[in-house]
Write a protein that holds these residues in place. Structure first.
Motif, PDB file in Angstrom:
ATOM      1  N   HIS A   1       0.936  -0.945  -0.015  1.00 32.61           N
ATOM      2  CA  HIS A   1       0.035  -0.005  -0.008  1.00 32.61           C
ATOM      3  C   HIS A   1       1.021   1.182   0.004  1.00 32.61           C
ATOM      4  O   HIS A   1       1.510   1.554   1.034  1.00 32.61           O
TER       5      HIS A   1
ATOM      6  N   GLU B   1       1.521   4.114   2.752  1.00 35.56           N
ATOM      7  CA  GLU B   1       1.697   3.911   4.187  1.00 35.56           C
ATOM      8  C   GLU B   1       3.190   3.922   4.243  1.00 35.56           C
ATOM      9  O   GLU B   1       4.105   3.131   4.354  1.00 35.56           O
TER      10      GLU B   1
ATOM     11  N   HIS C   1       3.245  -2.942   6.930  1.00 32.87           N
ATOM     12  CA  HIS C   1       2.069  -1.989   6.777  1.00 32.87           C
ATOM     13  C   HIS C   1       2.066  -0.807   7.576  1.00 32.87           C
ATOM     14  O   HIS C   1       2.995  -0.800   8.682  1.00 32.87           O
TER      15      HIS C   1
HETATM   16 ZN    ZN Z   1      -1.186  -1.823   4.032  1.00 25.83          ZN
END
Ligand code: ZN
Length: 176
Positions: A77, A80, A164
């Motif tokens: 992601h 992040e 994450h």
């Molecule tokens: Zn993530």
């Protein structure tokens, strides 16, 4: 006759085996290839398919002494940021001469998310880049990237940490 041939064959093979075990100590992921005691940077080249190609940066820190293989992956992601920055700092901090084993570092899996500031998904195919493993060689960009990461990293390491963190819309101040 057969056993004499076997001994002869073994004598021929011995130096070849030594050479091949020497060659195996070089560690390669994508275009990053490091000899023992070296650090190398490169890319996992995800070829174009039903959508665009992408290049995922990868670093191999091949320790001076042999040992386990650890993979550190962040930025599935791409907004992040904390873990992306942490892995980038670790890339500079790791000294391959001091490392036992091999560390594979992938600081940013989801390049389009980072570049376009789109949280949660890869904006190229609208898929979350930690939900499609083991991926598909003929799928969309997220699936093709997952396929390469599975083959080149997940399937070869002893341990993997997938990082994450808080995303763009998260209010993290209360936790800091
Ligand atoms: Zn993530």
């Amino acid at each position: 006759m057969r056993s004499r041939y076997a001994i002869f064959a073994a004598a021929l093979l011995t130096p070849a085996l030594c050479l091949s075990s020497f060659a195996q100590s070089r560690f390669t992921v994508g275009t990053a290839s490091a000899a023992p005691g070296q650090k190398a940077t490169g890319y996992l080249e995800v070829p174009a398919g039903v959508d665009a190609a992408t290049s995922i940066p990868v670093v191999v820190v091949n320790g001076a002494k042999p040992g386990k293989i650890l993979a550190l992956v962040s930025g599935a992601h791409g907004t992040e940021y904390t873990s992306i920055i942490a892995i980038e700092k670790l890339i500079s901090a790791l000294d391959p001469e001091q490392v036992t084993g091999t560390v594979i570092l992938v600081p940013l899996v989801n390049i389009p998310s980072f570049e376009q500031k789109v949280p949660h998904v890869n904006p190229i195919d609208n898929k979350s880049m930690n939900r499609f493993y083991p991926g598909k060689s003929d799928g969309t960009q997220t699936e093709r990237a997952s396929f390469l990461i599975t083959r080149g990293i997940v399937g070869r390491c002893d341990y993997l940490i997938d990082y994450h963190g808080g995303d763009l819309e998260d209010s993290l101040r209360p936790y800091a």
